[in-house]
Write an enzyme that holds these catalytic residues in place. Structure first.
Site, PDB file in Angstrom:
ATOM      1  N   ASP A  32      70.157  68.350  46.920  1.00 42.30           N
ATOM      2  CA  ASP A  32      68.805  68.535  46.397  1.00 42.30           C
ATOM      3  C   ASP A  32      68.846  68.836  44.898  1.00 42.30           C
ATOM      4  OD1 ASP A  32      66.087  68.552  46.681  1.00 42.30           O
ATOM      5  OD2 ASP A  32      65.974  70.598  47.449  1.00 42.30           O
ATOM      6  N   HIS A  49      68.505  60.638  40.074  1.00 39.03           N
ATOM      7  CA  HIS A  49      69.067  60.018  41.286  1.00 39.03           C
ATOM      8  C   HIS A  49      70.366  59.274  40.948  1.00 39.03           C
ATOM      9  CE1 HIS A  49      65.758  61.278  43.658  1.00 39.03           C
ATOM     10  NE2 HIS A  49      64.863  60.454  43.134  1.00 39.03           N
ATOM     11  N   LEU A 143      88.384  59.653  55.803  1.00 38.09           N
ATOM     12  CA  LEU A 143      87.151  60.449  55.866  1.00 38.09           C
ATOM     13  C   LEU A 143      86.054  59.691  56.615  1.00 38.09           C
ATOM     14  CD1 LEU A 143      85.354  62.832  54.746  1.00 38.09           C
ATOM     15  CD2 LEU A 143      84.828  61.309  52.823  1.00 38.09           C
TER      16      LEU A 143
HETATM   17  C1  FPP Z   1      67.353  65.120  46.190  1.00 30.63           C
HETATM   18  O1  FPP Z   1      66.812  65.256  44.949  1.00 30.63           O
HETATM   19  C2  FPP Z   1      67.971  63.867  46.549  1.00 30.63           C
HETATM   20  C3  FPP Z   1      67.433  62.805  47.252  1.00 30.63           C
HETATM   21  C4  FPP Z   1      66.019  62.538  47.527  1.00 30.63           C
HETATM   22  C5  FPP Z   1      68.302  61.852  47.867  1.00 30.63           C
HETATM   23  C6  FPP Z   1      68.900  60.801  46.986  1.00 30.63           C
HETATM   24  C7  FPP Z   1      70.313  61.105  46.800  1.00 30.63           C
HETATM   25  C8  FPP Z   1      71.087  60.472  45.933  1.00 30.63           C
HETATM   26  C9  FPP Z   1      70.541  59.387  45.090  1.00 30.63           C
HETATM   27  C10 FPP Z   1      72.507  60.831  45.850  1.00 30.63           C
HETATM   28  C11 FPP Z   1      73.404  59.700  46.228  1.00 30.63           C
HETATM   29  C12 FPP Z   1      73.251  59.236  47.629  1.00 30.63           C
HETATM   30  C13 FPP Z   1      73.729  58.069  48.142  1.00 30.63           C
HETATM   31  C14 FPP Z   1      73.698  57.849  49.609  1.00 30.63           C
HETATM   32  C15 FPP Z   1      74.308  56.985  47.314  1.00 30.63           C
HETATM   33  P1  FPP Z   1      65.254  65.433  44.864  1.00 30.63           P
HETATM   34  O2  FPP Z   1      64.666  64.124  44.464  1.00 30.63           O
HETATM   35  O3  FPP Z   1      64.722  66.020  46.135  1.00 30.63           O
HETATM   36  O4  FPP Z   1      65.151  66.462  43.684  1.00 30.63           O
HETATM   37  P2  FPP Z   1      64.117  67.660  43.476  1.00 30.63           P
HETATM   38  O5  FPP Z   1      64.442  68.700  44.497  1.00 30.63           O
HETATM   39  O6  FPP Z   1      64.450  68.093  42.102  1.00 30.63           O
HETATM   40  O7  FPP Z   1      62.735  67.076  43.615  1.00 30.63           O
END
Ligand code: FPP
Length: 252
Positions: A32, A49, A143
């Site tokens: 997060d 992201h 893994l």
């Molecule tokens: C949280 O940040 C993350 C996500 C919504 C998921 C996306 C994750 C990634 C892009 C990492 C890599 C993953 C993969 C599978 C390649 P948020 O948007 O909730 O941030 P905030 O809490 O600041 O709103």
């Protein structure tokens, strides 16, 4: 537990030589804080992201080398559809791109990829790439990287209950056979060990509909560090905290 102690830089103790000593098999992560990371730097949110992907890549290499057997990460929750259409589209495009770029290296590193969640609701192109990735990495013995996509734990449990009900109605199982092992076998994670630790970055003290059944005995570790800033050293610090808690609460 103070956050400063969690984020302080201490030397990593999970090097190659410690492989056999890793005190846990399965770690699950709520990644997060990508957008807050970008907001704090006055960057467009998609950059958060994109950096989040780099953080995950670093960690996968690290835990693979340390001998962790299972890593489960929350990439897209069933609630994430409520985000803007642009952001949802960006995330799906990003997942497709990462898969296309990383699949051969993941294979070289013997990573087995599994996607858990309501996958049939995912756009067809991405769905097809997920299936291909699972197929190609199926026999890898390093893994086990589980990526939760369009995942929600209550839905997972509801679906399991429905399938168990069908099996009872058709006479394949009797109600007396329903126990926690049988229920576990009907979850997306059937056959995997439960995570011993759930790490959440970004400071929120919630499980957010993540692995509710599987997390029954997991240690929860929350750090204020935002996901794009989360490093292998932070992971090692979480493992050290895990070991401390085991020592404190392990009983006689
Ligand atoms: C949280 O940040 C993350 C996500 C919504 C998921 C996306 C994750 C990634 C892009 C990492 C890599 C993953 C993969 C599978 C390649 P948020 O948007 O909730 O941030 P905030 O809490 O600041 O709103």
């Amino acid at each position: 537990m103070t956050n400063s102690s969690l984020t302080s830089k201490q030397p990593s103790n999970l090097g190659e030589q410690d492989k056999k000593k890793l005190p846990l098999k399965h770690v699950a992560i709520i990644m997060d804080g990508n957008r807050r990371w970008a907001d704090a730097k006055k960057l467009p949110r998609f950059v958060g992201h994109r950096e989040g992907v780099n953080s995950l890549k670093r960690l996968v290499q690290h835990v693979g080398a340390a001998g962790l057997k299972y890593l489960t990460v929350y990439a897209f929750s069933s609630e994430n559809w409520q985000r803007s259409r642009e952001e949802v589209q960006y995330l799906f495009d990003l997942f497709s791109k990462v898969l296309a770029e990383e699949l051969s290296e993941l294979c070289e590193n013997k990573v087995k990829l599994t996607f858990i969640g309501q996958l049939d609701k995912i756009p067809t192109d991405l769905y097809n790439s997920l299936q291909k990735a699972m197929q190609v990495t199926r026999d890898n013995r390093g893994l086990n990287l589980q990526v939760a996509l369009n995942y929600g734990s209550r839905l997972e449990i509801t679906e399991a209950v429905k399938r168990i009900a069908v099996a009872v109605r058709s006479g394949h199982i009797s109600p007396d056979e329903i126990d926690d092992r049988l229920i576990e076998s009907y979850l997306y994670t059937g056959g995997m060990p439960d995570p011993e630790m759930i790490i959440r970055t970004g400071g929120e003290m919630r499980l957010s509909n993540y692995l509710l059944w599987q997390a029954a005995y997991a240690e929860l570790y929350v750090t204020d560090v935002l996901w794009p800033d989360f490093t292998p050293e932070h992971f090692d610090e979480a493992v050290r905290e895990f070991v401390q808690r085991e020592r404190r609460y392990g009983g006689d």
